[in-house]
Design a protein around this motif. Sequence first.
Motif, PDB file in Angstrom:
ATOM      1  N   UNK A 105     -41.624  39.632  99.093  1.00 26.96           N
ATOM      2  CA  UNK A 105     -40.904  40.903  99.168  1.00 26.96           C
ATOM      3  C   UNK A 105     -41.305  41.633 100.444  1.00 26.96           C
ATOM      4  N   UNK A 106     -40.378  42.414 100.979  1.00 29.14           N
ATOM      5  CA  UNK A 106     -40.712  43.311 102.074  1.00 29.14           C
ATOM      6  C   UNK A 106     -40.154  44.679 101.724  1.00 29.14           C
ATOM      7  N   UNK A 107     -40.914  45.699 102.095  1.00 27.15           N
ATOM      8  CA  UNK A 107     -40.541  47.066 101.760  1.00 27.15           C
ATOM      9  C   UNK A 107     -40.620  47.916 103.028  1.00 27.15           C
ATOM     10  N   UNK A 108     -39.574  48.706 103.247  1.00 22.89           N
ATOM     11  CA  UNK A 108     -39.520  49.615 104.383  1.00 22.89           C
ATOM     12  C   UNK A 108     -39.250  51.026 103.873  1.00 22.89           C
ATOM     13  N   UNK A 109     -39.812  52.009 104.539  1.00 24.17           N
ATOM     14  CA  UNK A 109     -39.504  53.415 104.286  1.00 24.17           C
ATOM     15  C   UNK A 109     -38.903  53.971 105.565  1.00 24.17           C
ATOM     16  N   UNK A 110     -38.060  54.974 105.415  1.00 23.86           N
ATOM     17  CA  UNK A 110     -37.490  55.604 106.608  1.00 23.86           C
ATOM     18  C   UNK A 110     -37.215  57.065 106.336  1.00 23.86           C
ATOM     19  N   UNK A 111     -37.321  57.847 107.394  1.00 19.94           N
ATOM     20  CA  UNK A 111     -36.878  59.233 107.401  1.00 19.94           C
ATOM     21  C   UNK A 111     -35.656  59.265 108.304  1.00 19.94           C
ATOM     22  N   UNK A 112     -34.552  59.800 107.784  1.00 22.58           N
ATOM     23  CA  UNK A 112     -33.316  59.899 108.559  1.00 22.58           C
ATOM     24  C   UNK A 112     -33.047  61.362 108.858  1.00 22.58           C
ATOM     25  N   UNK A 113     -32.923  61.690 110.137  1.00 25.60           N
ATOM     26  CA  UNK A 113     -32.558  63.042 110.533  1.00 25.60           C
ATOM     27  C   UNK A 113     -31.120  63.311 110.082  1.00 25.60           C
ATOM     28  N   UNK A 114     -30.727  64.584 109.929  1.00 26.15           N
ATOM     29  CA  UNK A 114     -29.339  64.889 109.554  1.00 26.15           C
ATOM     30  C   UNK A 114     -28.361  64.209 110.516  1.00 26.15           C
ATOM     31  N   UNK A 115     -27.381  63.510 109.962  1.00 31.97           N
ATOM     32  CA  UNK A 115     -26.367  62.818 110.761  1.00 31.97           C
ATOM     33  C   UNK A 115     -26.786  61.453 111.276  1.00 31.97           C
ATOM     34  N   UNK A 116     -28.049  61.090 111.146  1.00 29.18           N
ATOM     35  CA  UNK A 116     -28.520  59.800 111.676  1.00 29.18           C
ATOM     36  C   UNK A 116     -27.971  58.644 110.846  1.00 29.18           C
ATOM     37  N   UNK A 117     -27.723  57.527 111.541  1.00 30.84           N
ATOM     38  CA  UNK A 117     -27.215  56.301 110.919  1.00 30.84           C
ATOM     39  C   UNK A 117     -28.203  55.175 111.208  1.00 30.84           C
ATOM     40  N   UNK A 178     -33.547  62.992 105.180  1.00 27.07           N
ATOM     41  CA  UNK A 178     -33.494  62.129 103.997  1.00 27.07           C
ATOM     42  C   UNK A 178     -34.622  61.114 104.107  1.00 27.07           C
ATOM     43  N   UNK A 179     -35.231  60.803 102.971  1.00 23.51           N
ATOM     44  CA  UNK A 179     -36.270  59.775 102.922  1.00 23.51           C
ATOM     45  C   UNK A 179     -35.756  58.661 102.028  1.00 23.51           C
ATOM     46  N   UNK A 180     -35.847  57.410 102.509  1.00 22.89           N
ATOM     47  CA  UNK A 180     -35.288  56.271 101.776  1.00 22.89           C
ATOM     48  C   UNK A 180     -36.269  55.102 101.779  1.00 22.89           C
TER      49      UNK A 180
END
Length: 190
Positions: A105-117, A178-180
């Motif tokens: 398994x691999x796991x990633x976290x990300x923070x996306x700024x408003x409007x970021x893709x 957003x945090x994903x």
Amino acid sequence: MPPSDTGPGPRIRQFRTMRRMTVRALADIAQASPSFISQLERGRTNASIGTLRRITAALGITMADLFDETAPARPQVVRRADRPRLDGAQGVHKYLISQPPLRNVEVYAADLDPGARTSPTPYTHGDAQEIFLVITGNVRVWLGPEADQQAHDLGPGDSIEHPSSVPHLAANTGEGPAEVLWIISPATPD
């Protein structure tokens, strides 16, 4: 020389197949020929330390991982501030949570700024099972080829599951960050 089940060859094959990496892909990254990698995996030849270092780097493992089949899995604490950061699209701050050697398994976290893709266009990677989970914020996930794309709006705690071979893209549609999380199994090759 008869094939051998000892030495690094079988472990190299094991790690390579877990990553769904072809012999040719490993050979290219490790600066070796595909026939050499094949012979090494079957125990028909030996490799220099330098070559083994290039192979382990390509597989995301240590030299010890090649030779220590009995070592128990070690807990690996990764502090938020110490997460390895990956280059991504503008406004996307992506981090590797699962640590090498990536096994199942691999796991990633990300923070996306408003409007970021996550990417300018939908992308694919390997053929694994992927789960995308929104921790905070509002995110729209597009799945499928551009001609037949479906949009899914997700909020905190919502998730979507799909094969990583399906074109996909996520964008922060909220006014705040957003945090994903991405959870992918098996781990996909680079």
